[in-house]
Design a protein around this motif. Structure first.
Motif, short mmCIF file in Angstrom:
data_model
loop_
_atom_site.label_atom_id
_atom_site.label_comp_id
_atom_site.label_asym_id
_atom_site.label_seq_id
_atom_site.Cartn_x
_atom_site.Cartn_y
_atom_site.Cartn_z
N GLU A 181 16.16 -26.19 -43.54
CA GLU A 181 16.31 -24.87 -44.14
C GLU A 181 17.72 -24.35 -43.86
OE1 GLU A 181 13.11 -22.14 -44.02
OE2 GLU A 181 11.60 -23.66 -43.66
N LEU A 182 18.00 -23.14 -44.31
CA LEU A 182 19.37 -22.63 -44.23
C LEU A 182 19.99 -22.74 -42.83
CD1 LEU A 182 20.87 -19.54 -45.96
CD2 LEU A 182 21.19 -19.84 -43.52
N VAL A 229 21.10 -26.29 -42.22
CA VAL A 229 22.24 -26.66 -43.05
C VAL A 229 23.52 -26.01 -42.54
CG1 VAL A 229 23.19 -26.64 -45.40
CG2 VAL A 229 20.74 -27.01 -45.05
N ARG A 283 29.35 -23.59 -47.27
CA ARG A 283 27.93 -23.69 -47.59
C ARG A 283 27.57 -22.64 -48.63
NH1 ARG A 283 24.02 -20.65 -46.66
NH2 ARG A 283 25.15 -19.46 -45.08
N LYS A 287 21.53 -23.94 -49.56
CA LYS A 287 21.32 -25.13 -48.76
C LYS A 287 22.26 -26.27 -49.16
CE LYS A 287 16.42 -24.11 -47.99
NZ LYS A 287 15.04 -24.63 -48.13
N HIS A 333 23.48 -32.03 -50.70
CA HIS A 333 22.19 -31.40 -50.38
C HIS A 333 21.39 -32.39 -49.55
CE1 HIS A 333 18.27 -29.46 -50.83
NE2 HIS A 333 18.90 -28.40 -51.31
N ASN A 354 15.06 -18.23 -54.73
CA ASN A 354 16.52 -18.34 -54.62
C ASN A 354 17.27 -17.50 -55.64
OD1 ASN A 354 16.96 -20.00 -52.36
ND2 ASN A 354 16.50 -21.84 -53.53
N GLY A 411 17.99 -19.18 -49.42
CA GLY A 411 17.89 -19.70 -48.07
C GLY A 411 16.78 -19.19 -47.18
#
Length: 269
Positions: A3-4, A7, A54, A57, A71, A160, A165
């Protein structure tokens, strides 16, 4: 699925090893991940990496000529290794640097992506809402977007197109912290409730990123994993356990085909 926060921690982990370095070679051991790997990515050879950013994601490895959009999909991970380290079965992409290091992309399920953009725009990045840790994500914005919406608040904050995120884990955790039932209609939340929920989303994500930062050393180890962290979860995955706040039993239901965890006592409608 990363998840965010994971990442973002990946971005934090690889950036010091990549920024300012020249790309010597890009190697693709498969022609396709989630989508075909574009041949244009080979144009990055000989280019200097200017930044690693970024969006939602997606990671952007940026050069003067264009950027790789990466990704992680369901099972992808990135590590920085000595180029001499032999690739393993699921190591699909190598971005080799002239300094003898390599950014290696591993993805057992091959549901991630490596894409190309010359101007920072791509169909994969279009129609996205604001980043949750920016000022653009605020109670006024959410109140306006949610007006007359009958969709559940959990589905709404995971959309989204509304805000990027906020994945399944962090949606459940934030709703618990805000004392909001996940199946409540988004359009029924008051300004005060949105203020609280936005605040909790920001806090939960920021805390997760901060905790993940303690694992950054893993990015330079051959057996390292991306910046996952020991999550201090209050409700997610705890169905049947006692609520840490009131002692009642944590419940579980399906919302939008996703497992959702909540405390019926603390998060009553």
């Amino acid at each position: 699925m990363p998840e965010l926060p994971e990442v973002e921690v990946s971005r934090m982990g690889i950036s010091p090893h990549l920024v300012g370095e020249k790309i010597a070679k890009l190697t693709f051991r498969t022609p396709k991940l989630r989508w075909d790997i574009p041949a244009e990515l080979k144009q990055m050879e000989g280019q200097v990496i200017r930044s690693v950013s970024r969006r939602a994601k997606y990671l952007m490895i940026e050069t003067d000529l264009g950027s790789a959009i990466v990704h992680l999909g369901m099972s992808g991970s990135l590590r920085v290794l000595d180029a001499e380290v032999a690739p393993s079965k699921h190591d699909h992409v190598d971005l080799k640097l002239e300094n003898g290091k390599v950014l290696r992309y591993n993805d057992p399920r091959r549901f991630g992506a490596w894409l190309w953009t010359e101007n920072g725009e791509h169909a994969a990045l279009s129609h996205m809402g604001p980043e949750p840790l920016t000022d653009a994500f605020n109670a006024d914005y959410m109140l306006e977007k949610a007006a007359n919406k009958r969709v559940t608040v959990k589905q709404f904050i995971m959309d989204n197109k509304v805000v990027v995120g906020v994945g399944n884990i962090y949606a459940s955790e934030s709703l618990f912290s805000a004392k909001l039932h996940p199946s409540k209609a988004a359009g029924q939340l008051t300004q005060e409730q949105w203020q609280k929920l936005v605040q909790e989303i920001k806090q939960v994500l920021a805390t997760a990123i901060k905790q993940g930062g303690t694992t950054l050393k893993d990015f330079s180890q051959a057996d390292g994993k991306p910046g996952y962290f020991a999550q201090e979860l209050q409700v997610y995955g705890r169905a049947g356990d006692a609520c840490l706040s009131c002692g009642n039993e944590i419940d579980e239901l399906k919302i939008g085909q996703r497992n959702t965890f909540f405390c019926p006592h603390c998060q009553h409608k």
